[in-house]
Design a protein around this motif. Structure first.
Motif, PDB file in Angstrom:
ATOM      1  N   SER A  77       0.816  -1.216   0.000  1.00 48.04           N
ATOM      2  CA  SER A  77       0.000   0.000   0.000  1.00 48.04           C
ATOM      3  C   SER A  77       0.850   1.267   0.000  1.00 48.04           C
ATOM      4  CB  SER A  77      -0.953   0.000   1.192  1.00 48.04           C
ATOM      5  OG  SER A  77      -0.245   0.017   2.421  1.00 48.04           O
ATOM      6  N   SER A  78       2.093   1.201   0.470  1.00 51.55           N
ATOM      7  CA  SER A  78       2.957   2.388   0.436  1.00 51.55           C
ATOM      8  C   SER A  78       3.277   2.796  -0.995  1.00 51.55           C
ATOM      9  CB  SER A  78       4.254   2.121   1.210  1.00 51.55           C
ATOM     10  OG  SER A  78       3.998   1.982   2.590  1.00 51.55           O
ATOM     11  N   THR A  79       3.391   1.823  -1.871  1.00 57.42           N
ATOM     12  CA  THR A  79       3.632   2.126  -3.284  1.00 57.42           C
ATOM     13  C   THR A  79       2.406   2.780  -3.906  1.00 57.42           C
ATOM     14  OG1 THR A  79       5.168   0.260  -3.422  1.00 57.42           O
ATOM     15  CG2 THR A  79       4.331   1.139  -5.499  1.00 57.42           C
ATOM     16  N   VAL A  80       1.203   2.280  -3.584  1.00 57.97           N
ATOM     17  CA  VAL A  80      -0.030   2.909  -4.065  1.00 57.97           C
ATOM     18  C   VAL A  80      -0.141   4.326  -3.504  1.00 57.97           C
ATOM     19  CG1 VAL A  80      -2.542   2.724  -4.199  1.00 57.97           C
ATOM     20  CG2 VAL A  80      -1.148   0.649  -4.178  1.00 57.97           C
ATOM     21  N   PHE A  81       0.208   4.489  -2.243  1.00 57.07           N
ATOM     22  CA  PHE A  81       0.197   5.793  -1.572  1.00 57.07           C
ATOM     23  C   PHE A  81       1.040   6.800  -2.354  1.00 57.07           C
ATOM     24  CE2 PHE A  81       2.068   8.668   1.620  1.00 57.07           C
ATOM     25  CZ  PHE A  81       0.961   9.072   2.355  1.00 57.07           C
ATOM     26  N   ASN A  82       2.226   6.397  -2.782  1.00 57.93           N
ATOM     27  CA  ASN A  82       3.102   7.276  -3.550  1.00 57.93           C
ATOM     28  C   ASN A  82       2.473   7.649  -4.891  1.00 57.93           C
ATOM     29  OD1 ASN A  82       5.452   7.349  -5.802  1.00 57.93           O
ATOM     30  ND2 ASN A  82       6.196   8.269  -3.903  1.00 57.93           N
ATOM     31  N   VAL A  83       1.859   6.682  -5.551  1.00 59.07           N
ATOM     32  CA  VAL A  83       1.175   6.943  -6.823  1.00 59.07           C
ATOM     33  C   VAL A  83       0.104   8.014  -6.641  1.00 59.07           C
ATOM     34  CG1 VAL A  83      -0.437   5.930  -8.505  1.00 59.07           C
ATOM     35  CG2 VAL A  83       1.654   4.693  -7.869  1.00 59.07           C
ATOM     36  N   LEU A  84      -0.672   7.901  -5.559  1.00 56.75           N
ATOM     37  CA  LEU A  84      -1.761   8.842  -5.314  1.00 56.75           C
ATOM     38  C   LEU A  84      -1.243  10.239  -4.967  1.00 56.75           C
ATOM     39  CD1 LEU A  84      -4.159   6.509  -3.306  1.00 56.75           C
ATOM     40  CD2 LEU A  84      -4.509   7.361  -5.620  1.00 56.75           C
ATOM     41  N   LEU A  85      -0.199  10.316  -4.154  1.00 52.03           N
ATOM     42  CA  LEU A  85       0.338  11.635  -3.793  1.00 52.03           C
ATOM     43  C   LEU A  85       0.962  12.319  -4.999  1.00 52.03           C
ATOM     44  CD1 LEU A  85       1.883  11.354  -0.209  1.00 52.03           C
ATOM     45  CD2 LEU A  85      -0.460  11.805  -0.929  1.00 52.03           C
ATOM     46  N   ARG A  86       1.623  11.559  -5.864  1.00 48.67           N
ATOM     47  CA  ARG A  86       2.177  12.163  -7.077  1.00 48.67           C
ATOM     48  C   ARG A  86       1.071  12.693  -7.976  1.00 48.67           C
ATOM     49  NH1 ARG A  86       4.468   8.544 -10.320  1.00 48.67           N
ATOM     50  NH2 ARG A  86       4.322   6.700  -9.009  1.00 48.67           N
ATOM     51  N   PHE A  87      -0.003  11.936  -8.100  1.00 40.12           N
ATOM     52  CA  PHE A  87      -1.134  12.391  -8.916  1.00 40.12           C
ATOM     53  C   PHE A  87      -1.745  13.650  -8.308  1.00 40.12           C
ATOM     54  CE2 PHE A  87      -5.538  12.463 -10.375  1.00 40.12           C
ATOM     55  CZ  PHE A  87      -5.397  12.193 -11.732  1.00 40.12           C
ATOM     56  N   ALA A  88      -1.890  13.677  -6.982  1.00 39.89           N
ATOM     57  CA  ALA A  88      -2.455  14.843  -6.308  1.00 39.89           C
ATOM     58  C   ALA A  88      -1.586  16.074  -6.537  1.00 39.89           C
ATOM     59  CB  ALA A  88      -2.594  14.559  -4.815  1.00 39.89           C
ATOM     60  N   GLU A  89      -0.282  15.912  -6.410  1.00 37.74           N
ATOM     61  CA  GLU A  89       0.614  17.056  -6.592  1.00 37.74           C
ATOM     62  C   GLU A  89       0.618  17.524  -8.046  1.00 37.74           C
ATOM     63  OE1 GLU A  89       5.016  18.517  -5.104  1.00 37.74           O
ATOM     64  OE2 GLU A  89       4.548  16.379  -5.073  1.00 37.74           O
ATOM     65  N   LYS A  90       0.618  16.583  -8.975  1.00 38.41           N
ATOM     66  CA  LYS A  90       0.620  16.922 -10.395  1.00 38.41           C
ATOM     67  C   LYS A  90      -0.616  17.726 -10.782  1.00 38.41           C
ATOM     68  CE  LYS A  90       0.416  14.640 -14.949  1.00 38.41           C
ATOM     69  NZ  LYS A  90       0.410  13.314 -15.643  1.00 38.41           N
ATOM     70  N   HIS A  91      -1.780  17.394 -10.200  1.00 34.87           N
ATOM     71  CA  HIS A  91      -3.034  18.027 -10.579  1.00 34.87           C
ATOM     72  C   HIS A  91      -3.518  19.054  -9.549  1.00 34.87           C
ATOM     73  CE1 HIS A  91      -3.790  15.409 -14.072  1.00 34.87           C
ATOM     74  NE2 HIS A  91      -3.204  14.468 -13.355  1.00 34.87           N
ATOM     75  N   MET A 388      10.462   8.907  -3.115  1.00 37.05           N
ATOM     76  CA  MET A 388      10.359   9.525  -1.788  1.00 37.05           C
ATOM     77  C   MET A 388       9.552   8.645  -0.838  1.00 37.05           C
ATOM     78  SD  MET A 388       9.152  13.421  -0.869  1.00 37.05           S
ATOM     79  CE  MET A 388      10.453  14.093  -1.946  1.00 37.05           C
ATOM     80  N   PRO A 389      10.111   8.267   0.322  1.00 37.28           N
ATOM     81  CA  PRO A 389       9.364   7.464   1.299  1.00 37.28           C
ATOM     82  C   PRO A 389       8.122   8.210   1.778  1.00 37.28           C
ATOM     83  CG  PRO A 389      11.719   7.444   1.779  1.00 37.28           C
ATOM     84  CD  PRO A 389      11.510   8.487   0.729  1.00 37.28           C
ATOM     85  N   GLU A 390       7.161   7.446   2.299  1.00 37.19           N
ATOM     86  CA  GLU A 390       5.850   8.035   2.570  1.00 37.19           C
ATOM     87  C   GLU A 390       5.874   9.099   3.661  1.00 37.19           C
ATOM     88  OE1 GLU A 390       2.968   5.459   5.006  1.00 37.19           O
ATOM     89  OE2 GLU A 390       4.110   3.994   3.850  1.00 37.19           O
ATOM     90  N   LEU A 391       6.703   8.933   4.700  1.00 33.91           N
ATOM     91  CA  LEU A 391       6.727   9.952   5.757  1.00 33.91           C
ATOM     92  C   LEU A 391       7.226  11.286   5.217  1.00 33.91           C
ATOM     93  CD1 LEU A 391       8.072   7.953   8.852  1.00 33.91           C
ATOM     94  CD2 LEU A 391       5.709   8.368   8.143  1.00 33.91           C
ATOM     95  N   GLN A 392       8.289  11.246   4.417  1.00 37.30           N
ATOM     96  CA  GLN A 392       8.826  12.473   3.845  1.00 37.30           C
ATOM     97  C   GLN A 392       7.847  13.116   2.862  1.00 37.30           C
ATOM     98  OE1 GLN A 392      10.546   9.737   4.680  1.00 37.30           O
ATOM     99  NE2 GLN A 392      12.747   9.986   4.338  1.00 37.30           N
ATOM    100  N   TYR A 393       7.175  12.286   2.049  1.00 39.14           N
ATOM    101  CA  TYR A 393       6.248  12.839   1.069  1.00 39.14           C
ATOM    102  C   TYR A 393       5.038  13.465   1.780  1.00 39.14           C
ATOM    103  CZ  TYR A 393       4.876  13.243  -3.856  1.00 39.14           C
ATOM    104  OH  TYR A 393       4.593  13.731  -5.104  1.00 39.14           O
ATOM    105  N   MET A 394       4.585  12.799   2.831  1.00 40.59           N
ATOM    106  CA  MET A 394       3.466  13.328   3.599  1.00 40.59           C
ATOM    107  C   MET A 394       3.823  14.679   4.212  1.00 40.59           C
ATOM    108  SD  MET A 394       1.549  11.554   6.842  1.00 40.59           S
ATOM    109  CE  MET A 394       2.220   9.997   6.287  1.00 40.59           C
TER     110      MET A 394
END
Length: 415
Positions: A77-91, A388-394
């Protein structure tokens, strides 16, 4: 020079016209035959003409942007989490992030809307709505619906509970009371009630039916058929899609199709994964014990594994699936060559950039990435976000969304 008689010229013209007409009819007939043959092949072989279109077919529709992802534990789920945060930042989408210094949305307690930073910024008694929710939480539908729009797409991911439990044991060894005294997972599974006390701590939820618990259910319930069916039906009512970790590429292809995203949107590097040396091989006997011990998770996984493949067959078909998986894997290879130094993940001690060091837990050896040197600015930003690991991206998105709030502190990065 004497010209041929007019009657002869007329006769030759008629002959030539007849020949040209016959040739044209022959050509048209041949063309029609070829077209009919192609349609017959499509019918008999179920040829997916979408194979010849690049990336995802859904790009013709507007991408889905209101999304709730139930981030289950130790399920990729951490990999999915990264996919979602990248999409959120991009848009430039808003993300429902944990309030204050927290990194989870109230877990392991049932989720409440007040656990989200800024959820009441619209005014007294008014809830702010967010586009993306994907941090760890224990699912509580009425409270989630307070901060997510009505048209939100809900999805989650499951993993074979045998291997999910193995990962949890290593990752939470020093954190979960039920795991602390057990020498290894085999010893725990041989006599789980020796170590497990259901009333000792909510943290013991990591030790039994953890995915069932994440969906908001009682992880200690008896796995009676009627009870299990009712809870699975509840998951189906709330979640439009459940992915399967063992088939991660296929899951990302299906996700991109359903959300009308491109394959580039779901391209990924594995995050929060362990080195092979910290993975325990379980005997067949231990695997059967794990299935019995986590019977609720096993029922959940079996059911949604079936529905996952049924949906793949209905919406994509085997040919399109294979093609899209191959495209996704090729894109990942391209990004690895572009971004990753030495083309492989590294142990924490080998990672040079402090902001790219992953959090280490229990006896797990969590891998991370070094980036290639000399990347131009745009490429560097792309690659940094992907690894980027999830804590840093968050923490990064929290600072962007709430610049007036104190930033989140990641203590392990401070040494």
């Amino acid at each position: 020079m004497e010209l041929p008689p007019p009657r002869l010229v007329w006769g030759l013209g008629q002959l030539l016209g007849f020949w040209l007409l016959s040739y044209e009819q022959y050509f048209q007939g041949t063309l029609i035959l070829l077209v009919l043959t192609l349609f017959l092949l499509v019918g008999f072989l179920h040829l997916d003409l979408g194979l010849f279109t690049p990336l995802a077919r859904g790009t013709a529709k507007s991408p889905v942007t209101n999304i709730m992802f139930l981030k289950t534990h130790k399920t990729a789920s951490s990999t999915v989490f990264n996919v979602l945060l990248r999409f959120a930042e991009k848009h430039n989408l808003s993300v429902a992030l944990p309030e204050g210094a927290h990194f989870h949305l109230g877990y392991p307690w049932l989720f409440l809307a007040r656990y989200v930073e800024g959820s009441e910024q619209e005014g007294p008694g008014q809830q702010r709505r967010f586009n993306i929710m994907c941090n760890h939480l224990r699912f509580n539908p009425p409270e989630v619906q307070k901060v997510m729009p009505e048209d939100t797409f809900y999805f989650s991911i499951l993993r074979n509970p045998v291997f999910q439990l193995e990962s949890s044991f290593i990752y939470y060894k020093s954190y979960v009371p039920a795991f602390q005294a057990a020498r290894n997972l085999s010893a725990f599974l041989a006599s789980p009630w020796t170590y497990y006390n259901r009333s000792a701590s909510l943290n013991n939820a990591y030790a039994r039916n953890n995915m069932w618990f994440d969906f908001g259910f009682d992880n200690n319930a008896w796995p009676e058929d009627g009870y299990v069916r009712a809870r699975i039906a509840a998951v189906e009512r709330h979640f439009q899609l459940v992915l399967i970790a063992e088939y991660f590429d296929e899951s990302m292809v299906l996700l991109s199709h359903v959300l009308h995203w491109t394959l580039d949107d779901v391209a990924y590097f594995k995050l929060n994964s362990r080195s092979q040396s910290s993975v325990t091989s379980l005997t067949p006997q231990d695997q059967e014990r794990a299935k019995r011990w986590c019977a609720l998770d096993w029922h959940l996984y079996q059911y949604f594994n079936r529905t996952f493949w049924a949906r793949i067959h209905t919406e994509l078909g085997p040919r399109r699936l294979r093609n899209q998986v191959a495209l996704l894997q090729e894109r990942r290879h391209q990004l690895t060559d572009l971004c990753v130094q030495d083309g492989a993940p590294k142990k924490q001690s080998q990672i040079k950039d402090l902001q790219l060091k992953p959090y280490q837990s229990g006896e797990a050896d969590i891998l991370g990435y070094n980036l290639r040197l000399g990347l131009d600015n745009a490429t560097l930003q792309l690659c940094q976000r992907m690894v980027m690991p999830e804590l840093q991206y968050m923490a990064r998105l929290y600072a962007l969304q709430f610049p007036g709030k104190p930033p989140k502190t990641i203590t392990f990065l401070k040494g």
